[in-house]
Design a protein around this motif. Sequence first.
Motif, PDB file in Angstrom:
ATOM      1  N   CYS A  98     -12.396  14.971  12.529  1.00 52.14           N
ATOM      2  CA  CYS A  98     -11.982  16.266  11.931  1.00 52.14           C
ATOM      3  C   CYS A  98     -10.918  16.065  10.584  1.00 52.14           C
ATOM      4  O   CYS A  98     -10.073  16.776  10.839  1.00 52.14           O
ATOM      5  CB  CYS A  98     -11.538  17.137  13.000  1.00 52.14           C
ATOM      6  N   GLY A  99     -11.242  15.078  10.090  1.00 44.07           N
ATOM      7  CA  GLY A  99     -10.332  14.766   8.836  1.00 44.07           C
ATOM      8  C   GLY A  99      -9.075  14.144   9.311  1.00 44.07           C
ATOM      9  O   GLY A  99      -8.298  14.050   8.338  1.00 44.07           O
ATOM     10  N   ASN A 100      -8.758  14.072  10.407  1.00 43.68           N
ATOM     11  CA  ASN A 100      -7.529  13.177  11.069  1.00 43.68           C
ATOM     12  C   ASN A 100      -7.275  11.642  10.751  1.00 43.68           C
ATOM     13  O   ASN A 100      -7.617  10.918  11.576  1.00 43.68           O
ATOM     14  CB  ASN A 100      -7.169  13.591  12.284  1.00 43.68           C
ATOM     15  N   GLU A 101      -7.160  11.524   9.334  1.00 37.49           N
ATOM     16  CA  GLU A 101      -6.848  10.051   8.800  1.00 37.49           C
ATOM     17  C   GLU A 101      -6.029   9.155   9.969  1.00 37.49           C
ATOM     18  O   GLU A 101      -6.182   7.887  10.143  1.00 37.49           O
ATOM     19  CB  GLU A 101      -6.531   9.956   7.599  1.00 37.49           C
ATOM     20  N   ALA A 102      -4.902   9.930  10.137  1.00 35.32           N
ATOM     21  CA  ALA A 102      -3.961   9.112  11.036  1.00 35.32           C
ATOM     22  C   ALA A 102      -4.419   8.799  12.361  1.00 35.32           C
ATOM     23  O   ALA A 102      -4.466   7.540  12.872  1.00 35.32           O
ATOM     24  CB  ALA A 102      -2.571   9.853  11.199  1.00 35.32           C
ATOM     25  N   LEU A 103      -5.326   9.629  13.009  1.00 35.33           N
ATOM     26  CA  LEU A 103      -5.785   9.314  14.387  1.00 35.33           C
ATOM     27  C   LEU A 103      -6.853   8.317  14.299  1.00 35.33           C
ATOM     28  O   LEU A 103      -6.928   7.311  15.067  1.00 35.33           O
ATOM     29  CB  LEU A 103      -6.349  10.375  14.857  1.00 35.33           C
ATOM     30  N   TYR A 104      -7.876   8.314  13.250  1.00 38.86           N
ATOM     31  CA  TYR A 104      -8.676   7.491  12.958  1.00 38.86           C
ATOM     32  C   TYR A 104      -8.133   6.044  12.668  1.00 38.86           C
ATOM     33  O   TYR A 104      -8.753   5.067  13.471  1.00 38.86           O
ATOM     34  CB  TYR A 104      -9.661   7.703  11.694  1.00 38.86           C
TER      35      TYR A 104
END
Length: 122
Positions: A27-33
């Motif tokens: 869902c666009g969450n770069e930090a989580l990825y």
Amino acid sequence: MTLDHTDRTELLREGGIDHREAMERFCGNEALYERLALKFLDDPHFAELEQALSDKDAQTAYRAAHSLKGVAGNLSLRRLYDQTCRLCDALRASDLDAAERILPDARAAYDAVIRTLDQLRG
């Protein structure tokens, strides 16, 4: 190393990682990825797969390949995912010879991911 969005996307692409797919999944969450992808550096499944193949243990090799396939799929490690699908198919059929022929391509995809994630980690 500080990477802008374009450089990061290119780095991931070169390592066989589908950034667009990953961002859809996360869902666009770069930090989580990035946090989860970097945990892959400690994932034991590839080593387990290699050991099981060396031991001619198709069942253990299949479990390791299947686990690796799941992680690779969830993290959009596209090239590695494709190779682990091939490994799973061979090992499901208990075809150790085919799995051993596939292993070098899987190793190359795995090594590319590890190099890329090391660079991403900086």
